[in-house]
Write a protein that holds these residues in place. Structure first.
Motif, mmCIF file in Angstrom:
data_model
loop_
_atom_site.group_PDB
_atom_site.id
_atom_site.type_symbol
_atom_site.label_atom_id
_atom_site.label_comp_id
_atom_site.label_asym_id
_atom_site.label_seq_id
_atom_site.Cartn_x
_atom_site.Cartn_y
_atom_site.Cartn_z
ATOM 1 N N MET A 293 0.568 -0.936 -0.126
ATOM 2 C CA MET A 293 -0.147 0.122 0.036
ATOM 3 C C MET A 293 0.597 1.097 0.107
ATOM 4 O O MET A 293 0.606 1.994 -0.699
ATOM 5 N N ASN A 294 1.689 1.334 0.699
ATOM 6 C CA ASN A 294 2.615 2.001 0.785
ATOM 7 C C ASN A 294 3.219 2.628 -0.121
ATOM 8 O O ASN A 294 3.626 3.983 -0.802
ATOM 9 N N LEU A 295 3.813 1.420 -0.965
ATOM 10 C CA LEU A 295 4.198 1.454 -2.104
ATOM 11 C C LEU A 295 3.528 2.287 -3.334
ATOM 12 O O LEU A 295 3.953 2.757 -4.535
ATOM 13 N N GLY A 296 2.370 1.790 -3.168
ATOM 14 C CA GLY A 296 1.211 2.621 -3.700
ATOM 15 C C GLY A 296 0.768 3.704 -3.993
ATOM 16 O O GLY A 296 0.563 4.402 -4.888
ATOM 17 N N PHE A 297 0.977 4.640 -3.154
ATOM 18 C CA PHE A 297 1.234 5.521 -2.914
ATOM 19 C C PHE A 297 2.545 6.257 -3.503
ATOM 20 O O PHE A 297 2.039 7.301 -3.832
ATOM 21 N N ALA A 298 3.396 5.594 -2.645
ATOM 22 C CA ALA A 298 5.179 6.716 -3.201
ATOM 23 C C ALA A 298 4.906 6.385 -4.383
ATOM 24 O O ALA A 298 5.775 7.387 -5.183
ATOM 25 N N MET A 299 5.103 5.106 -5.447
ATOM 26 C CA MET A 299 5.652 5.359 -6.892
ATOM 27 C C MET A 299 4.320 6.052 -8.172
ATOM 28 O O MET A 299 5.128 6.720 -8.522
ATOM 29 N N PRO A 300 3.263 6.205 -7.601
ATOM 30 C CA PRO A 300 2.929 7.463 -8.294
ATOM 31 C C PRO A 300 3.252 8.501 -8.450
ATOM 32 O O PRO A 300 3.131 9.378 -9.507
ATOM 33 N N LEU A 301 3.084 9.091 -7.203
ATOM 34 C CA LEU A 301 3.686 10.410 -6.687
ATOM 35 C C LEU A 301 4.961 11.192 -6.989
ATOM 36 O O LEU A 301 5.023 11.870 -7.433
ATOM 37 N N TRP A 302 6.235 9.849 -6.654
ATOM 38 C CA TRP A 302 6.970 10.242 -7.148
ATOM 39 C C TRP A 302 7.665 10.181 -8.445
ATOM 40 O O TRP A 302 7.703 11.117 -8.443
ATOM 41 N N LEU A 303 7.021 9.851 -9.197
ATOM 42 C CA LEU A 303 7.392 9.645 -10.648
ATOM 43 C C LEU A 303 6.214 10.760 -11.310
ATOM 44 O O LEU A 303 6.592 11.428 -12.474
ATOM 45 N N ALA A 304 4.914 11.245 -10.950
ATOM 46 C CA ALA A 304 4.344 12.441 -11.674
ATOM 47 C C ALA A 304 5.365 12.999 -11.337
ATOM 48 O O ALA A 304 5.224 14.420 -11.964
ATOM 49 N N THR A 305 6.041 13.627 -9.748
ATOM 50 C CA THR A 305 6.783 14.523 -9.582
ATOM 51 C C THR A 305 8.075 14.845 -10.884
ATOM 52 O O THR A 305 8.400 15.179 -11.379
ATOM 53 N N VAL A 306 8.892 13.731 -11.568
ATOM 54 C CA VAL A 306 9.426 12.587 -12.278
ATOM 55 C C VAL A 306 9.229 13.442 -13.463
ATOM 56 O O VAL A 306 9.846 14.445 -14.215
ATOM 57 N N ILE A 307 7.910 12.765 -13.833
ATOM 58 C CA ILE A 307 7.269 13.592 -14.902
ATOM 59 C C ILE A 307 6.928 15.242 -15.219
ATOM 60 O O ILE A 307 7.202 15.670 -16.352
ATOM 61 N N SER A 308 6.436 15.715 -14.250
ATOM 62 C CA SER A 308 5.884 17.138 -14.073
ATOM 63 C C SER A 308 7.477 17.881 -14.624
ATOM 64 O O SER A 308 7.906 18.898 -15.983
ATOM 65 N N GLY A 309 8.945 17.961 -14.048
ATOM 66 C CA GLY A 309 10.140 17.930 -14.181
ATOM 67 C C GLY A 309 10.404 17.275 -15.519
ATOM 68 O O GLY A 309 10.922 18.639 -15.708
ATOM 69 N N MET A 310 10.260 16.879 -16.001
ATOM 70 C CA MET A 310 10.908 16.596 -17.820
ATOM 71 C C MET A 310 9.678 16.855 -18.350
ATOM 72 O O MET A 310 10.762 17.632 -19.719
ATOM 73 N N LEU A 311 8.959 17.466 -18.289
ATOM 74 C CA LEU A 311 7.154 17.971 -19.570
ATOM 75 C C LEU A 311 8.107 19.555 -18.852
ATOM 76 O O LEU A 311 7.920 20.218 -19.781
ATOM 77 N N ASN A 312 8.292 20.382 -17.900
ATOM 78 C CA ASN A 312 8.124 21.710 -17.591
ATOM 79 C C ASN A 312 9.916 21.995 -18.148
ATOM 80 O O ASN A 312 10.115 23.439 -18.467
ATOM 81 N N GLN A 313 10.451 21.340 -17.076
ATOM 82 C CA GLN A 313 12.293 21.327 -17.481
ATOM 83 C C GLN A 313 13.456 20.637 -17.156
ATOM 84 O O GLN A 313 13.747 20.194 -16.582
ATOM 85 N N PRO A 314 13.191 20.151 -18.913
ATOM 86 C CA PRO A 314 13.735 18.970 -18.495
ATOM 87 C C PRO A 314 15.535 19.294 -18.537
ATOM 88 O O PRO A 314 16.468 18.034 -18.323
ATOM 89 N N THR A 315 16.331 20.101 -18.555
ATOM 90 C CA THR A 315 17.374 20.477 -19.122
ATOM 91 C C THR A 315 17.763 20.116 -17.061
ATOM 92 O O THR A 315 18.483 19.212 -17.282
ATOM 93 N N ALA A 316 16.836 20.965 -16.484
ATOM 94 C CA ALA A 316 17.616 21.074 -15.031
ATOM 95 C C ALA A 316 17.140 19.900 -14.071
ATOM 96 O O ALA A 316 17.838 19.126 -13.484
ATOM 97 N N SER A 317 16.328 19.248 -14.894
ATOM 98 C CA SER A 317 15.877 17.551 -14.415
ATOM 99 C C SER A 317 16.641 16.517 -14.751
ATOM 100 O O SER A 317 17.210 16.223 -13.728
ATOM 101 N N LEU A 318 17.114 17.482 -15.814
ATOM 102 C CA LEU A 318 18.681 15.923 -16.035
ATOM 103 C C LEU A 318 20.009 16.251 -15.411
ATOM 104 O O LEU A 318 20.524 15.464 -15.353
ATOM 105 N N GLY A 319 19.591 18.094 -15.208
ATOM 106 C CA GLY A 319 21.044 17.934 -14.676
ATOM 107 C C GLY A 319 21.035 17.427 -13.159
ATOM 108 O O GLY A 319 22.169 17.720 -12.822
ATOM 109 N N HIS A 320 20.185 17.277 -12.390
ATOM 110 C CA HIS A 320 20.399 16.854 -11.165
ATOM 111 C C HIS A 320 21.392 15.058 -11.137
ATOM 112 O O HIS A 320 21.982 15.061 -10.434
ATOM 113 N N LEU A 321 21.269 14.800 -12.376
ATOM 114 C CA LEU A 321 21.908 13.580 -12.576
ATOM 115 C C LEU A 321 23.634 13.530 -12.638
ATOM 116 O O LEU A 321 24.156 12.319 -12.046
#
Length: 227
Positions: free
Chosen positions: A101-129
């Motif tokens: 259940m906790n992973l069911g909360f964590a996975m979609p919300l974390w993925l939403a933050t990552v996708i949001s970063g890739m769509l809005n500012q892909p350069t800055a998001s990839l720069g964190h790597l």
């Protein structure tokens, strides 16, 4: 009769139907909804004040783009907080002790933050790597390490919440069993142990509240990196 200490984390069933759905729906009954035709009472006013304070503190580091997540974060912390606290009552079940259940909360919300970063500012998001100023020879190694740390975040979120609640429930179960066994043989020791049990229960209430806040706080930090 409970065969194992971990039996308390198995979802109870009635007529073969799992009661976890009832455990998930019960918290909704504890929050009042404000109606335009009714004057707010003290409980709803206090509830609104606490939610506003929480939102102001949680979203203050975020820019305007992250404020649209306020309703989601508020609903999530109230839901997790209610489940954690209700699970401390006798003869109840805590759904947040289930890793699935906790992973069911964590996975979609974390993925939403990552996708949001890739769509809005892909350069800055990839720069964190790749941190700025990294030596050329260390670039492949750091990219791999940062990528692993990125994908391990939802697992850490789910495991942290599960482990803290499970450990607290196990300690309460162990100490309460010891008090029950020693009450007839060593009354004074049982009395001292009962005091420890009460203190541990108070600590577990604090842990239930803190873990709900930490879960949402970490999600807001992940969002902060991607907006």
């Amino acid at each position: 009769m409970m065969i194992s200490l971990f039996d308390q984390f198995v979802s109870p069933k009635l007529l073969g139907i799992s009661l976890i759905f009832i455990a998930l729906l019960v918290p909704l009954m504890f929050f009042q909804n404000s109606l335009p035709r009714l004057t707010n009472n003290r409980i709803s006013t206090t509830q609104t004040w606490l939610i506003n304070r929480f939102i102001n503190q949680l979203l203050s580091p975020l820019n305007i783009g992250g404020h649209k997540w306020a309703l989601l974060f508020t609903s999530l912390i109230l839901f997790i907080l209610s489940i954690n606290l209700l699970g401390l009552l006798p003869y109840t079940f805590t759904p947040t002790t289930q890793l699935s259940m906790n992973l069911g909360f964590a996975m979609p919300l974390w993925l939403a933050t990552v996708i949001s970063g890739m769509l809005n500012q892909p350069t800055a998001s990839l720069g964190h790597l790749l941190p700025e100023g990294t030596p050329t020879l260390l670039i492949p190694v750091l990219v791999i390490i940062e990528t692993i740390s990125l994908f391990i975040r939802p697992l850490a979120l789910g495991v942290r919440l599960t482990a803290n609640l499970t450990a607290g429930h196990l300690l309460i179960q162990l100490i309460s069993t010891a008090v029950f066994v020693m009450s007839s043989m060593m009354p004074m020791v049982a009395l001292v142990t009962s005091t420890v049990l009460v203190l541990l229960s108070i600590l577990e209430i604090a842990v239930a509240m803190i873990q709900a806040y930490v879960f949402v706080l970490l999600l807001s930090l992940y969002l902060q990196e991607n907006i």
